[in-house]
Design a protein around this motif. Structure first.
Motif, PDB file in Angstrom:
ATOM      1  N   UNK A  94       0.809  -1.213   0.000  1.00 50.97           N
ATOM      2  CA  UNK A  94       0.000   0.000   0.000  1.00 50.97           C
ATOM      3  C   UNK A  94       0.847   1.270   0.000  1.00 50.97           C
ATOM      4  N   UNK A  95       2.141   1.100   0.074  1.00 57.10           N
ATOM      5  CA  UNK A  95       3.063   2.206  -0.123  1.00 57.10           C
ATOM      6  C   UNK A  95       3.829   1.946  -1.424  1.00 57.10           C
ATOM      7  N   UNK A  96       5.099   2.230  -1.496  1.00 58.89           N
ATOM      8  CA  UNK A  96       5.869   2.018  -2.729  1.00 58.89           C
ATOM      9  C   UNK A  96       7.053   1.119  -2.408  1.00 58.89           C
ATOM     10  N   UNK A  97       7.079  -0.049  -3.034  1.00 55.07           N
ATOM     11  CA  UNK A  97       8.191  -0.968  -2.836  1.00 55.07           C
ATOM     12  C   UNK A  97       8.324  -1.855  -4.060  1.00 55.07           C
ATOM     13  N   UNK A  98       9.365  -1.634  -4.825  1.00 53.05           N
ATOM     14  CA  UNK A  98       9.610  -2.429  -6.032  1.00 53.05           C
ATOM     15  C   UNK A  98      11.073  -2.878  -6.037  1.00 53.05           C
ATOM     16  N   UNK A  99      11.425  -3.811  -5.156  1.00 60.60           N
ATOM     17  CA  UNK A  99      12.830  -4.230  -5.054  1.00 60.60           C
ATOM     18  C   UNK A  99      13.267  -5.069  -6.239  1.00 60.60           C
ATOM     19  N   UNK A 100      14.573  -5.091  -6.462  1.00 57.63           N
ATOM     20  CA  UNK A 100      15.151  -5.909  -7.517  1.00 57.63           C
ATOM     21  C   UNK A 100      16.208  -6.833  -6.926  1.00 57.63           C
ATOM     22  N   UNK A 101      16.375  -7.954  -7.563  1.00 53.15           N
ATOM     23  CA  UNK A 101      17.428  -8.873  -7.141  1.00 53.15           C
ATOM     24  C   UNK A 101      18.793  -8.202  -7.364  1.00 53.15           C
ATOM     25  N   UNK A 102      19.668  -8.348  -6.388  1.00 52.50           N
ATOM     26  CA  UNK A 102      20.970  -7.697  -6.464  1.00 52.50           C
ATOM     27  C   UNK A 102      22.071  -8.618  -6.979  1.00 52.50           C
ATOM     28  N   UNK A 103      21.866  -9.918  -6.797  1.00 52.74           N
ATOM     29  CA  UNK A 103      22.918 -10.867  -7.154  1.00 52.74           C
ATOM     30  C   UNK A 103      22.343 -12.060  -7.920  1.00 52.74           C
ATOM     31  N   UNK A 104      23.235 -12.878  -8.470  1.00 50.68           N
ATOM     32  CA  UNK A 104      22.821 -14.114  -9.115  1.00 50.68           C
ATOM     33  C   UNK A 104      22.302 -13.919 -10.524  1.00 50.68           C
ATOM     34  N   UNK A 105      21.719 -14.977 -11.051  1.00 51.49           N
ATOM     35  CA  UNK A 105      21.230 -14.972 -12.428  1.00 51.49           C
ATOM     36  C   UNK A 105      20.095 -13.977 -12.641  1.00 51.49           C
ATOM     37  N   UNK A 106      19.370 -13.674 -11.554  1.00 46.67           N
ATOM     38  CA  UNK A 106      18.216 -12.786 -11.696  1.00 46.67           C
ATOM     39  C   UNK A 106      18.540 -11.344 -11.303  1.00 46.67           C
ATOM     40  N   UNK A 107      19.801 -11.016 -11.160  1.00 48.22           N
ATOM     41  CA  UNK A 107      20.205  -9.659 -10.774  1.00 48.22           C
ATOM     42  C   UNK A 107      19.595  -8.630 -11.728  1.00 48.22           C
ATOM     43  N   UNK A 109      16.370  -8.092 -12.005  1.00 50.67           N
ATOM     44  CA  UNK A 109      14.949  -8.418 -12.194  1.00 50.67           C
ATOM     45  C   UNK A 109      14.138  -7.967 -10.983  1.00 50.67           C
ATOM     46  N   UNK A 110      12.875  -7.663 -11.248  1.00 48.70           N
ATOM     47  CA  UNK A 110      11.981  -7.268 -10.168  1.00 48.70           C
ATOM     48  C   UNK A 110      11.735  -8.444  -9.231  1.00 48.70           C
ATOM     49  N   UNK A 111      11.840  -8.203  -7.956  1.00 52.10           N
ATOM     50  CA  UNK A 111      11.597  -9.225  -6.950  1.00 52.10           C
ATOM     51  C   UNK A 111      10.115  -9.211  -6.600  1.00 52.10           C
ATOM     52  N   UNK A 112       9.394 -10.244  -6.974  1.00 55.31           N
ATOM     53  CA  UNK A 112       7.947 -10.266  -6.771  1.00 55.31           C
ATOM     54  C   UNK A 112       7.595 -10.562  -5.315  1.00 55.31           C
ATOM     55  N   UNK A 113       6.377 -10.240  -4.960  1.00 54.30           N
ATOM     56  CA  UNK A 113       5.923 -10.360  -3.568  1.00 54.30           C
ATOM     57  C   UNK A 113       6.115 -11.765  -3.008  1.00 54.30           C
ATOM     58  N   UNK A 114       5.913 -12.779  -3.809  1.00 51.88           N
ATOM     59  CA  UNK A 114       6.022 -14.150  -3.303  1.00 51.88           C
ATOM     60  C   UNK A 114       7.442 -14.479  -2.836  1.00 51.88           C
TER      61      UNK A 114
END
Length: 268
Positions: A94-107, A109-114
Motif C-alpha cells: 500500500x506504499x511504494x516498494x519495487x525491489x530488484x534482485x541484487x545478485x545471481x542470475x536474476x540480478x 529483475x523485479x523481486x515479486x511479492x512471493x
C-alpha cells in the motif's frame, strides 16, 4: 521536516503544538482510504488471541513454562507468523516498494511479492519504530511479562522467534521443540506491535470505537494502555524525532482529494 499527510498503514505521532493535534492523532486511521480491509487483519489477530487465551487454561503463562512445546503451540506459532508476514506485505503493497534482485542470475529483475522475506520486511522498522514498542502481559508469573519482540532489530540482529517459526515450518520433526511457548508469546506480541504501529488500538469491529480510552485499570501502571483486543498492554515509542512526526490538521485535510501519502521504501 515533518509530514503534512499521513502515510498508508503508518501510525506515528502528530506534533503536539499543531492545530487540532488531539483529533488529528487518530482520526485518519478510521478513514476508508487509509488502509485496505483493515478488519481482515484485526479479526485474524482477535481469533489468534482468543485461541492463545484458551491455551493459557492448560499452559500457565509463566517463566517456568518457557520451553514448553506441543502441536497446539506449534500451530499457533505458524498462524501468528503467517499473519505477521501478511501485515508486512500489506504495508509494503500500500506504499511504494519495487525491489530488484541484487545478485545471481536474476540480478536486476523485479523481486515479486512471493519472494519477499524477512530481509525485505525489516525495512518497515525504519518507518514504524517496531523495535521501540514494548508489550506487557497482564497475567504472568515471573519476570518475563514484558516483551520487546523487535528489539534485536535495533542492532540489526535476527528475530529468534521468527527463526523458530521458519525452522519448525520447514523441518517440524527435527525442530519441533523450538516452536515453544516463549517463541509463541514473542510472536503474539510481535503481531500486536505490528498492528498497533498501523492502527493504534482500533479493532474495526462492529460498534463504536473508543479511540479516546479513559478510566482506570488494575494493570499496566506506566504502560500506554490496552491494545487491540483489550488484553495485551502496549507501551508506545517515545523517541520519535520532530522531523519524523506528522504535522497536519485533519479537520481540513480530510476534505481534500489527496489525503494520504505513500512511503517510498525504495529510497530507504
Amino acid at each position: 521536516m515533518s509530514f503534512n499527510k499521513p502515510f498508508h498503514r503508518n501510525y506515528r505521532p502528530v506534533k503536539e503544538n499543531g492545530p487540532q493535534a488531539g483529533y488529528s492523532d487518530w482520526a485518519y486511521i478510521i478513514e476508508k482510504d487509509y488502509s485496505k480491509s483493515p478488519e481482515h487483519y484485526t479479526r485474524a489477530f482477535l481469533i489468534i488471541q482468543e485461541d492463545i487465551l484458551k491455551l493459557f487454561q492448560f499452559v500457565e503463562p509463566s517463566d517456568v513454562n518457557s520451553k514448553t512445546y506441543s502441536f497446539r503451540i506449534h500451530e499457533l506459532l505458524m498462524r501468528t507468523c503467517i499473519e505477521i508476514e501478511a501485515n508486512f506485505k500489506a504495508i509494503l503493497n500500500e506504499n511504494i516498494y519495487t525491489p530488484k534482485y541484487k545478485n545471481g542470475k536474476r540480478a536486476g529483475d523485479l523481486k515479486t511479492e512471493k519472494d519477499w522475506n524477512i530481509n525485505d520486511f525489516k525495512i518497515i522498522n525504519k518507518t514504524h519504530h517496531l523495535d521501540d514498542y514494548s508489550i506487557e502481559l497482564p497475567f504472568w508469573k515471573g519476570i518475563e511479562n514484558v516483551r520487546k519482540p523487535f528489539l534485536s532489530w535495533k542492532k540489526n540482529g535476527d528475530l529468534i522467534w521468527y527463526q523458530a517459526y521458519n525452522k519448525s515450518k520447514h523441518d517440524r520433526h527435527n525442530s519441533f521443540e523450538v516452536a515453544n511457548f516463549t517463541n509463541l508469546i514473542d510472536a503474539f506480541s510481535g503481531l500486536c506491535v505490528l498492528l498497533t504501529s498501523q492502527f493504534r488500538h482500533v479493532d474495526f469491529q462492529p460498534g463504536p470505537d473508543n479511540l479516546q480510552a479513559n478510566g482506570y485499570s488494575y494493570f499496566g501502571d506506566g504502560f500506554g494502555g490496552f491494545g487491540i483486543g483489550d488484553y495485551l498492554m502496549v507501551d508506545y515509542p517515545e523517541n520519535w524525532k520532530e522531523e519524523e512526526k506528522y504535522d497536519f490538521d485533519w479537520t481540513k485535510l480530510k476534505g481534500e482529494t489527496e489525503r494520504f501519502g505513500k512511503i517510498n521504501y525504495n529510497d530507504i
